[in-house]
Design an enzyme around this catalytic site. Structure first.
Site, mmCIF file in Angstrom:
data_model
loop_
_atom_site.group_PDB
_atom_site.id
_atom_site.type_symbol
_atom_site.label_atom_id
_atom_site.label_comp_id
_atom_site.label_asym_id
_atom_site.label_seq_id
_atom_site.Cartn_x
_atom_site.Cartn_y
_atom_site.Cartn_z
ATOM 1 N N LYS A 1 0.822 -1.215 0.000
ATOM 2 C CA LYS A 1 0.000 0.000 0.000
ATOM 3 C C LYS A 1 0.856 1.264 0.000
ATOM 4 O O LYS A 1 0.568 2.221 -0.717
ATOM 5 C CB LYS A 1 -0.932 -0.001 1.214
ATOM 6 C CG LYS A 1 -1.828 1.215 1.289
ATOM 7 C CD LYS A 1 -2.722 1.136 2.498
ATOM 8 C CE LYS A 1 -1.882 1.034 3.762
ATOM 9 N NZ LYS A 1 -2.324 1.869 4.871
ATOM 10 N N ARG B 1 -10.816 4.441 9.877
ATOM 11 C CA ARG B 1 -10.403 3.197 10.511
ATOM 12 C C ARG B 1 -11.563 2.527 11.243
ATOM 13 O O ARG B 1 -11.467 1.382 11.646
ATOM 14 C CB ARG B 1 -9.262 3.511 11.477
ATOM 15 C CG ARG B 1 -8.534 2.310 11.974
ATOM 16 C CD ARG B 1 -7.134 2.649 12.402
ATOM 17 N NE ARG B 1 -6.221 2.597 11.275
ATOM 18 C CZ ARG B 1 -4.900 2.764 11.379
ATOM 19 N NH1 ARG B 1 -4.361 2.983 12.545
ATOM 20 N NH2 ARG B 1 -4.142 2.684 10.318
ATOM 21 N N ARG C 1 11.738 -13.568 4.447
ATOM 22 C CA ARG C 1 12.720 -12.490 4.623
ATOM 23 C C ARG C 1 13.796 -12.892 5.636
ATOM 24 O O ARG C 1 13.505 -13.496 6.676
ATOM 25 C CB ARG C 1 12.013 -11.223 5.096
ATOM 26 C CG ARG C 1 11.143 -10.641 4.015
ATOM 27 C CD ARG C 1 11.032 -9.148 4.113
ATOM 28 N NE ARG C 1 10.205 -8.745 5.251
ATOM 29 C CZ ARG C 1 9.513 -7.609 5.258
ATOM 30 N NH1 ARG C 1 9.545 -6.801 4.215
ATOM 31 N NH2 ARG C 1 8.796 -7.282 6.311
ATOM 32 N N ARG D 1 13.800 -11.663 11.351
ATOM 33 C CA ARG D 1 13.449 -10.594 12.281
ATOM 34 C C ARG D 1 12.192 -10.984 13.058
ATOM 35 O O ARG D 1 11.331 -11.684 12.537
ATOM 36 C CB ARG D 1 13.181 -9.287 11.521
ATOM 37 C CG ARG D 1 14.393 -8.796 10.741
ATOM 38 C CD ARG D 1 14.117 -7.429 10.159
ATOM 39 N NE ARG D 1 12.837 -7.396 9.458
ATOM 40 C CZ ARG D 1 12.289 -6.298 8.981
ATOM 41 N NH1 ARG D 1 12.885 -5.149 9.121
ATOM 42 N NH2 ARG D 1 11.134 -6.352 8.355
ATOM 43 N N ARG E 1 -0.918 -9.843 12.838
ATOM 44 C CA ARG E 1 -1.081 -8.519 12.224
ATOM 45 C C ARG E 1 -2.153 -8.551 11.130
ATOM 46 O O ARG E 1 -2.943 -7.622 10.994
ATOM 47 C CB ARG E 1 0.249 -8.028 11.640
ATOM 48 C CG ARG E 1 1.195 -7.469 12.703
ATOM 49 C CD ARG E 1 2.570 -7.194 12.145
ATOM 50 N NE ARG E 1 2.558 -6.219 11.076
ATOM 51 C CZ ARG E 1 3.380 -6.249 10.027
ATOM 52 N NH1 ARG E 1 4.254 -7.215 9.883
ATOM 53 N NH2 ARG E 1 3.309 -5.312 9.107
#
Ligand code: ZN
Length: 217
Positions: free
Chosen positions: A9, A83, A121, A154, A165
């Site tokens: 985004k 939101r 990642r 990470r 999330r």
């Protein structure tokens, strides 16, 4: 603009801003700016620091004030707002009163793709270089090209963290998008699952042109 973590985004907002020459209005940035300027009340600043959700009316006022600035006269990209359903209802009424026509862009993604990409990642703890075992692997498995350090996953890229999330995004955004659908607002869904950013951007531009043509006729 709406898009889950990993949907790209931010990249799409940047491209759109460059193409249309209109400001990118991010509520996260606005709130940080308020705190930096010392313009936020003590209670609001404390809320922001602790990551609590800010009252709808505070956010609504802040966004309206920003959208009234001269640089937004020809349009703007809203990011991170509305939101909540109450915010959506509020801003739609405001748009209607001002004669502003919205295009709600939802970057739709397949969560399995996002999870595969983000969990691939790896980062070098020494120099910070990012790799991806699928799309951008190091020359030697698990080792940084630049300094030979062992790469690590990470904390933010752990699968359970990413799933949480995504779930949080879903919980927050679904009622807002449902509101737009129910009210017959101008919502376009763009598949952003697998294409490179330039192709996703092309799809957004096409959808918007199509939309402009529809409204002109
Ligand atoms: Zn390194």
């Amino acid at each position: 603009m709406f898009g889950s973590p990993g949907s790209g985004k931010g990249t799409q907002a940047k491209l759109l801003k460059a193409k249309l020459g209109i400001p990118h209005v991010s509520t996260g940035d606005l709130l940080r700016e308020l705190v930096r300027q010392g313009a936020a009340s003590g209670a609001l600043a404390a809320k922001l620091r602790s990551g609590l959700l800010v009252n709808d009316s505070v956010v609504n006022d802040m966004v309206e004030e920003r959208l009234m600035r001269p640089d937004a006269a020809q349009g703007f990209i809203l990011d991170g707002y509305p939101r909540t359903e109450a915010q959506a209802e509020h801003i739609c009424k405001w748009f209607d009163a001002k004669g502003i026509r919205e295009v709600v862009i939802h970057l739709a993604v397949d969560y399995n793709n996002i999870i595969a990409r983000l969990t691939g990642r790896r980062q070098c703890p020494q120099c910070g270089t990012l790799y991806n075992i699928a799309s951008q692997p190091p020359k030697v498995d698990g080792v940084c090209d630049l300094d030979g350090q062992t790469l690590v996953v990470r904390e933010d890229d752990r699968e359970e963290v990413i799933r949480e999330r995504l779930a949080a995004y879903e919980r927050q955004t679904t009622p807002v998008l449902d509101y737009f659908r129910r009210e017959g607002r101008n919502l376009i869904e763009v598949d952003a699952s697998t294409d490179p950013p330039a192709m996703v951007f092309e799809k957004i531009c096409q959808a918007m042109k199509h939309d402009c043509a529809q409204n002109a006729s």
